[in-house]
Design an enzyme around this catalytic site. Structure first.
Site, PDB file in Angstrom:
ATOM      1  N   SER A   1       7.807  30.875 -67.643  1.00 13.46           N
ATOM      2  CA  SER A   1       7.878  32.262 -67.117  1.00 13.46           C
ATOM      3  C   SER A   1       8.337  33.263 -68.094  1.00 13.46           C
ATOM      4  CB  SER A   1       8.458  32.343 -65.911  1.00 13.46           C
ATOM      5  OG  SER A   1       9.836  32.463 -66.121  1.00 13.46           O
ATOM      6  N   LYS A   2       8.405  34.638 -67.823  1.00  8.92           N
ATOM      7  CA  LYS A   2       8.905  35.748 -68.609  1.00  8.92           C
ATOM      8  C   LYS A   2      10.192  35.496 -69.054  1.00  8.92           C
ATOM      9  CE  LYS A   2       5.989  39.572 -67.115  1.00  8.92           C
ATOM     10  NZ  LYS A   2       6.002  40.578 -66.283  1.00  8.92           N
TER      11      LYS A   2
END
Ligand code: GLU
Length: 480
Positions: free
Chosen positions: A257-258
């Site tokens: 994820s980010k």
């Protein structure tokens, strides 16, 4: 569209292979999505089949035109062309409604008038009784069953009449045999009260209509597969094969994820990666051909097979991606690099002088840059002078080097301005003034370029040009 390769060795005579990439346009083109697209496309290409792009845009709250554009742009940048599409699910509504009607007519689907609150209450009771919450089938028609009377104030949903007995089994081309008991699956809502079809239903109709032979997708969809298979069976459709590719994880083992850094394909473009490097890296993420690390798309397509996809999740390794990018930069065409570096460099230096030619600067720096951004940053020293920081000078310029530097300033004004002559002049000065090479090269580098990191000092000075070198050196000596 480029010519397709001739069918590979595994080409199955009677099946025209058709694969699809079916992103939901609810954000950017994610690294994981790009890998799914890459595998699906490679599988089709490998077997002389067809690769389809389908945009799953029925989630009106989350889908945006910008996101569609980002997906298309990402596909373009990665040079991933497709043979059909993009199809948009929102444009296929009449078709979904037609198939819904067909399922209702054949008794494979039914109207359910249980309101949202009613279903919630049902679930709550089940939870309290220690049961798994599920729809209890109160509107499911059965022989001899008397259904409640139809309320007039509730618009019904349509539910799929899932088989109650037996199980759904398929041989997943990545995960092996999978079997789910039908008792685990309740009657899925396939149309909302306003008549719009739901996600799983649209996927099924599309895979059927588009004659998809191999559904290659992330394993976050494994849970949807038995439901989709049951609906396909109810439609009398031929089942595709399924290949569920394990997720990509971050270094900490959590789903990528980010938090782990950039996950958007276009962010990598912006950060100065070459598309072929990113593709090469993605190809190796959960798939391998021996120990091969660097290979182009053509080679990848010739090698690609589903059997070699790993059953365990791959971990995203930014350092390795950077390393691969560096390998590609080394061998990239200078003219292409100039085009890619120039706009980045213009951000750093307004108005890039014609000398030294950017092509030569790129040639010198591409051997040692991880990204185009790094390359542009390193190129800046050739087009503007940044005063070296005081600490840098203190760390590198010793008093014992000063006489040698003064001497070199005179030599540099005289010699022929080539890498060889510059090198000879520095070496001679080192010998004459009893210094080791770095004891003279480092002060020169720091004074003239403002940084201790440059390619070979002789090549750097040669390219920078005599005038700039003398000016910068003299300016420093005069400041003492
Ligand atoms: N639209 C789904 C997604 O973006 C993919 C559906 C599928 O591949 O079946 O996750």
């Amino acid at each position: 569209m480029p010519e397709r390769p001739t069918p590979g060795l595994n080409y199955r005579k009677h099946i025209m292979i058709r694969t699809r990439f079916a992103p939901s346009p609810t954000g950017y083109l994610h690294i994981g999505g790009a890998r799914t697209a890459l595998f699906s496309r490679a599988y089709a290409r490998r077997h002389g089949g067809t690769f389809i792009l389908r945009i799953e845009d029925t989630d009106l709250e989350r889908s945006t035109p910008e996101s569609v554009e980002a997906i298309l742009e990402g596909m373009r940048w990665l040079d991933m062309d497709y043979d059909e599409g993009p199809y948009f699910q929102m444009q296929r509504m009449p078709r979904y409604k037609e198939v819904l009607a067909q399922l209702l007519a054949s008794g494979h689907a039914y109207h359910c008038y249980a309101s949202r609150d009613e279903v919630e209450a049902m679930r709550e009771q089940q939870r309290l009784a220690g049961l798994k919450p599920r729809y209890d089938g109160r509107w499911r028609p059965e022989p001899h069953k008397i259904l409640p009377s139809v309320p007039t104030d509730i618009l019904p949903v349509v539910r799929f009449k899932n088989p109650v007995e037996g199980s759904v089994a398929w041989h997943d081309l990545v995960k092996g045999p999978i079997e789910i008991g039908n008792a685990e699956l309740d009657d899925l809502i396939i149309a909302r009260p306003d008549g719009t079809p739901t996600y799983n239903f649209c996927v099924v109709v599309d895979d059927w209509d588009m004659k998809i032979t191999h559904v290659i997708r992330g394993d976050d969809h494994v849970n949807n597969t038995p439901r989709q298979i049951n609906i396909l069976k109810a439609l009398g459709a031929q089942l595709p094969q399924y290949a569920h590719v394990p997720m990509i994880l971050g270094a900490d083992g959590e789903r990528l994820s980010k938090r782990h850094g950039a996950v958007s394909v276009l962010q990598y473009q912006e950060d100065g990666y070459l598309p072929e490097a990113l593709l090469n890296y993605l190809a190796r993420l959960g798939w391998a051909h021996g120990d091969e690390e660097i290979f182009d798309m053509e080679q990848f397509i010739a090698w690609f097979n589903l059997e070699a996809i790993s059953r365990s999740p791959a971990r995203f390794n930014p350092e390795k991606l950077l390393w691969i990018n560096q390998q590609y930069l080394k061998f990239a065409d200078n003219e292409r690099l100039v085009k890619l570096v120039r706009p980045r460099l213009e951000h750093i230096v307004a108005g890039i002088a014609a000398e030294p030619p950017l092509g030569e600067v790129v040639q010198l720096l591409k051997q040692r840059s991880g990204t185009l951004t790094e390359l542009a940053e390193a190129a800046a020293l050739f087009y503007r002078y940044s005063e070296p920081a005081k600490e840098l000078l203190e760390a590198h310029v010793t008093v014992s080097a000063l006489p040698a530097l003064r001497h070199l300033a005179l030599q540099f004004a005289r010699i022929e301005w080539t890498k060889t002559e510059i090198n000879a002049a520095i070496k001679t000065a080192a010998t004459d003034f009893k210094l080791k090479m770095p004891e003279i090269a480092m002060p020169l580098r720091v004074i003239i370029t403002g940084t201790p990191y440059t390619p070979g000092i002789d090549a750097t000075l040669a390219l920078l040009g005599r005038t700039a070198v003398l000016q910068r050196l003299q300016r420093y000596l005069d400041s003492l």
